[in-house]
Enzyme design. Structure first.
Site, mmCIF file in Angstrom:
data_model
loop_
_atom_site.group_PDB
_atom_site.id
_atom_site.type_symbol
_atom_site.label_atom_id
_atom_site.label_comp_id
_atom_site.label_asym_id
_atom_site.label_seq_id
_atom_site.Cartn_x
_atom_site.Cartn_y
_atom_site.Cartn_z
ATOM 1 N N GLY A 135 2.041 -4.116 2.194
ATOM 2 C CA GLY A 135 0.745 -4.301 1.571
ATOM 3 C C GLY A 135 0.361 -3.100 0.726
ATOM 4 O O GLY A 135 0.910 -1.998 0.884
ATOM 5 N N CYS A 136 -0.586 -3.303 -0.174
ATOM 6 C CA CYS A 136 -0.972 -2.234 -1.098
ATOM 7 C C CYS A 136 -1.658 -1.083 -0.381
ATOM 8 O O CYS A 136 -1.278 0.083 -0.539
ATOM 9 C CB CYS A 136 -1.850 -2.799 -2.210
ATOM 10 S SG CYS A 136 -3.228 -3.823 -1.618
ATOM 11 N N TYR A 137 -2.679 -1.387 0.425
ATOM 12 C CA TYR A 137 -3.327 -0.334 1.197
ATOM 13 C C TYR A 137 -2.325 0.346 2.125
ATOM 14 O O TYR A 137 -2.335 1.572 2.298
ATOM 15 C CB TYR A 137 -4.437 -0.923 2.070
ATOM 16 C CG TYR A 137 -5.757 -1.221 1.412
ATOM 17 C CD1 TYR A 137 -6.483 -0.236 0.756
ATOM 18 C CD2 TYR A 137 -6.315 -2.501 1.507
ATOM 19 C CE1 TYR A 137 -7.725 -0.515 0.206
ATOM 20 C CE2 TYR A 137 -7.563 -2.787 0.960
ATOM 21 C CZ TYR A 137 -8.258 -1.790 0.308
ATOM 22 O OH TYR A 137 -9.492 -2.061 -0.238
ATOM 23 N N ALA A 138 -1.473 -0.471 2.755
ATOM 24 C CA ALA A 138 -0.522 0.066 3.736
ATOM 25 C C ALA A 138 0.486 1.002 3.080
ATOM 26 O O ALA A 138 0.929 1.982 3.691
ATOM 27 C CB ALA A 138 0.188 -1.069 4.454
ATOM 28 N N THR A 139 0.871 0.709 1.854
ATOM 29 C CA THR A 139 1.783 1.594 1.127
ATOM 30 C C THR A 139 1.160 2.973 0.947
ATOM 31 O O THR A 139 1.748 4.000 1.295
ATOM 32 C CB THR A 139 2.130 0.986 -0.240
ATOM 33 O OG1 THR A 139 2.907 -0.201 -0.051
ATOM 34 C CG2 THR A 139 2.916 1.968 -1.106
#
Length: 324
Positions: free
Chosen positions: A142-146
Site C-alpha cells: 500500500g502507499c501509506y505502508a510503503t
C-alpha cells in the site's frame, strides 16, 4: 517466459486500466523498452482506446471488459504477466481463474488482498529484494505502508515502543468511486481524518516490520502525494547525527530513496518516482525521534513499485523503464 509484441517484448495484461493507478501503469508500460501492453481491461472504459482514457498515453489499444476466465485464457496464450489494479476484495477470482487454467503468468496484485499471504512475495524491493527475483505472485504494498515502512526501518532496532504515524494523502488515494474522501467540495479548506483505528495499512506496516505501529490516516484537498510524520520512542538516548547516519547508510544504494536534512514537502512529491525522507530530528532528551516521509501515492506508492517488482520477476534491471 512467454513473449508477445516482438521477439524481445514481454506481454503484460492490465486489469483495472480506468483508475488513477491504472492510467499511470499504462504510461509506464507504454514507454517501457521490454514490456508490451497486450491487453487492458476495464468495465467503464470498454470499447474505448486507451489513449482517450489515459492522458499522455498514445496507444490505440482498445479497452476490453474481461472477466476472470477471459484473463486466465490470455495468461495461457502468450501473456507473461498480469497486473491487477482493482479495489480490495476483487483480485481473488482472477487469481483463482489464472491458477485453475494452469497459466504461468506472473501476477502482481495492487490491492491488499494478498499482502498477508505467505505464499505471495511482498513487493517492497528496498526492504526485501531477494524474494522478488523468482516470484510468480507479488503483492504490491500500500502507499501509506510503503512510506511508513521505509521511514521506520532504519530505526527499528532503537525503539522502545510503537511508532506513531500521522499520514495525510491527496484525494486520488480514495480512488474514482465517489465518496466524501474524494469530493473536492467536502475537502475544500479541510483535513478529513478517517479509519481512526484498524486501518488496513496499520496492520500492513506492523506485519512488514514485525513491530506494533499506530497509524492515523487523513485526506486533504490536494490530488496526489502523501506526507507521513513518524514519531518514534527510543530505548536509549541517540544523537541526531547518529540517527541521520543510520538513514544515510540504510539507503545509500537505493536510487528511489532520498535522505535529506530538510523537511520534505508533499507538493514536491507529486510526479516523482521515489521516496524522500527528511527532517530527521531527536528531542532534547534524545529519547524521541521524528522523521517525515513524502511520496507520490500513485507512483512509488503504486505504479512505479509495481514496475520495479515486475522488472525483478522478469529478471530485468529493477529500474528499467522508471523515468529518472
Amino acid at each position: 517466459m512467454a513473449l508477445t509484441g516482438g521477439a524481445d517484448r514481454i506481454g503484460v495484461g492490465l486489469v483495472g486500466a480506468r483508475g488513477y493507478t491504472g492510467a499511470e501503469l499504462v504510461r509506464l508500460l507504454e514507454a517501457h523498452p521490454r514490456f508490451h501492453l497486450a491487453f487492458a481491461s476495464s468495465r467503464q472504459g470498454k470499447g474505448k482506446p486507451l489513449s482517450s482514457l489515459c492522458e499522455g498515453a498514445e496507444t490505440a489499444l482498445l479497452v476490453e471488459e474481461l472477466g476472470p476466465a477471459d484473463v486466465a485464457a490470455r495468461g495461457s496464450a502468450g501473456v507473461a504477466a498480469v497486473i491487477l489494479a482493482m479495489p480490495n476484495g476483487q483480485a481473488a477470482a482472477y487469481v483463482e481463474a489464472i491458477e485453475g487454467a494452469g497459466a504461468e503468468a506472473i501476477v502482481v496484485d495492487l490491492s491488499a488482498d494478498h499482502r498477508f499471504d505467505a505464499r505471495w512475495a511482498y513487493g517492497l524491493p528496498e526492504l526485501g529484494r531477494a524474494k522478488l527475483g523468482a516470484a510468480r505472485r507479488i503483492a504490491n504494498p500500500g502507499c501509506y505502508a510503503t512510506g511508513a515502512q521505509l521511514g521506520i526501518a532504519p530505526a527499528r532496532g532503537l525503539l522502545s515502543g510503537p511508532p506513531h504515524v500521522f499520514g495525510v494523502s491527496g484525494y486520488s488515494g480514495a480512488g474514482t468511486t465517489p465518496s466524501d474522501k474524494n469530493d473536492p467540495e467536502k475537502l475544500r479548506d479541510n483535513l478529513m481524518p478517517y479509519a481512526l483505528t484498524g486501518h488496513i495499512h496499520e496492520r500492513e506496516i506492523a506485519h512488514g516490520l514485525g513491530i506494533e505501529v499506530f497509524f492515523t490516516p487523513h485526506v486533504a484537498p490536494f490530488f496526489r502525494g502523501i506526507t507521513l510524520t513518524i514519531s518514534m520512542p527510543l530505548a536509549a538516548p541517540v544523537s541526531v547525527e547518529a540517527l541521520r547516519a543510520l538513514y544515510l547508510e540504510a539507503y545509500a544504494a537505493e536510487p528511489l530513496v532520498q535522505v535529506q536534512d530538510e523537511i520534505p514537502l508533499v507538493r514536491d512529491a507529486a510526479g516523482r518516482h521515489g521516496v524522500t525522507i527528511g527532517g530527521i530530528t531527536v528531542d532534547a532528551a534524545g529519547r524521541r525521534a521524528v522523521v517525515v516521509v513524502t511520496l507520490d501515492n500513485l507512483l512509488k506508492g503504486a505504479a512505479t513499485q509495481a514496475l520495479q517488482n515486475l522488472n525483478l520477476a522478469c529478471s530485468l534491471p529493477e529500474l528499467l523503464g522508471v523515468p529518472s
